[in-house]
Design a protein around this motif. Structure first.
Motif, PDB file in Angstrom:
ATOM      1  N   GLY A   1     -70.391 -79.588   2.634  1.00  0.00           N
ATOM      2  CA  GLY A   1     -69.942 -80.803   1.648  1.00  0.00           C
ATOM      3  C   GLY A   1     -70.020 -81.899   2.405  1.00  0.00           C
ATOM      4  N   TRP A   2     -70.135 -82.070   3.892  1.00  0.00           N
ATOM      5  CA  TRP A   2     -70.091 -83.078   4.833  1.00  0.00           C
ATOM      6  C   TRP A   2     -71.367 -83.993   4.176  1.00  0.00           C
ATOM      7  N   GLU A   3     -72.504 -83.597   4.098  1.00  0.00           N
ATOM      8  CA  GLU A   3     -73.647 -84.373   3.888  1.00  0.00           C
ATOM      9  C   GLU A   3     -73.437 -85.256   2.886  1.00  0.00           C
ATOM     10  N   ARG A   4     -72.423 -85.119   1.824  1.00  0.00           N
ATOM     11  CA  ARG A   4     -72.381 -86.142   0.695  1.00  0.00           C
ATOM     12  C   ARG A   4     -70.897 -86.974   1.169  1.00  0.00           C
ATOM     13  N   VAL A   5     -70.604 -86.921   2.144  1.00  0.00           N
ATOM     14  CA  VAL A   5     -69.387 -87.756   2.608  1.00  0.00           C
ATOM     15  C   VAL A   5     -69.704 -88.975   3.463  1.00  0.00           C
ATOM     16  N   THR A   6     -69.293 -90.101   3.055  1.00  0.00           N
ATOM     17  CA  THR A   6     -69.493 -91.431   3.855  1.00  0.00           C
ATOM     18  C   THR A   6     -68.205 -91.714   4.733  1.00  0.00           C
TER      19      THR A   6
END
Length: 357
Positions: free
Chosen positions: A220-225
């Protein structure tokens, strides 16, 4: 640092001795005394405490307001030096200590009675104790001068008129740790196929540093800013640009009776919220539909709540408006500020003219 403007309004001379003190623009530079913020935990307790103590002894104030339990020994030295010392108890520290993950279970078990004895002794040494919640006040029931003063937001910092565009979907800003639910938040973004539509903005210091690697390895980190650490004076404006705030802390004893500062901040900013379902937290918003409550440490349920709000933008707007209304009615700093000024007026001796915080 909401205490500073409140005390300035009473014509006190206030100095701030703390890390990031130079960011507090309500004080002139000559009254801001910044301490290093890059020290290890051990150095913070030893070297950092000595630097803070040396600075305060040089200033020779009438009263000192201490927020960090690590500074209690320094507070005793200052009390012996003739200063009024106020301890600001944000949480039940003995209960918090028993959850310290960097200590072994055996070390926590052995040290817990000493910590409880330390806090009890501190109640008798300091001039007074400010407690963030009624439950914290019970812990400090032996203090000679005690008041419950909640850490509610200053609504003047949350200017909704200048924040018409809410371009941040879901946000969490604050201390980032496993017990504060960061892994639940990140894992929620990959917990279901539909969750891949969600985005999350994170801001704050990550502790311990090794947690960064764990977060980055999550799908899910790729959708975290990740914004890094946010200056305190920028937090309110960032939240006013956000739609939904997350405060999904883990189910640990010290959170069950604590007032969630983030929840109050989200309501002040007109954000809907998704919160861990703790009884006292649900009671704070009782009768006002301004957010959703979920089981702690449940990424799937968090994702479902996030998707529900994402798919119902009008509900988000209405929840945010109701939260702001509740903040204005019950959870603003204005009334608490007066309680704090009254507290200082009750201190033994003269009303202090200078207050390092």
């Amino acid at each position: 640092m909401r205490e500073i403007p409140a005390l300035l309004e009473s014509n006190h001379e206030v100095h701030l001795v703390a890390p990031h003190a130079d960011e507090i623009t309500t004080l002139p530079p000559s009254r801001r005394h910044a301490l290093p913020n890059t020290m290890s935990r051990v150095n913070r307790v030893t070297v950092g405490q000595m630097r803070a103590l040396r600075t305060v002894l040089r200033l020779r104030p009438d009263a000192v307001h201490i927020h960090d339990p690590e500074l209690i020994p320094a507070g005793w030295v200052l009390r012996l030096s003739g200063m009024q010392v106020v301890y600001d108890a944000h949480e039940d520290f003995p209960a918090q200590f028993e959850q310290k993950e960097y200590l072994s279970r055996g070390a926590r078990w052995a040290a817990a009675p000493l910590v409880r004895a330390l806090m009890s002794l501190n109640d008798h040494v300091v001039s007074g104790v400010i407690c963030a919640t009624p439950d914290v006040a019970i812990r400090h029931r032996t203090a000679r001068n005690r008041a419950v003063i909640a850490n509610y937001p200053d609504l003047q910092e949350y200017d909704l008129q200048s924040s018409q565009i809410r371009d941040i979907e879901f946000i969490y800003v604050g201390a980032i740790s496993e017990e504060r639910g960061v892994l639940t938040m990140v894992e929620a973004l990959s917990s279901t196929a539909a969750a891949s539509e969600l985005t999350l903005t994170l801001g704050g210091e990550v502790t311990p540093a090794g947690l960064c690697r764990v977060m980055e390895e999550s799908p899910g980190w790729e959708r975290v800013t990740y914004l890094g650490q946010i200056p305190s004076h920028d937090v309110a404006s960032l939240l006013c640009r956000s739609q939904v705030g997350l405060v999904v802390l883990n189910n640990t004893p010290r959170y069950l009776t604590a007032y969630p500062t983030k929840l109050f901040e989200y309501m002040a900013a007109g954000c809907a919220f998704i919160s861990s379902d703790f009884p006292i937290w649900r009671e704070l918003a009782s009768g006002v539909d301004c957010g959703l409550f979920i089981r702690p440490q449940d990424p799937v349920e968090l994702a479902e709540a996030m998707l529900y709000l994402r798919n119902n933008p009008q509900i988000v707007v209405e929840m945010g408006a109701r939260g702001r209304w509740l903040s204005e009615k019950k959870y603003s700093w204005r009334a608490e500020a007066q309680l704090m000024r009254d507290f200082y007026d009750r201190l033994p001796g003269q009303i202090p003219k200078s207050l390092p915080a």
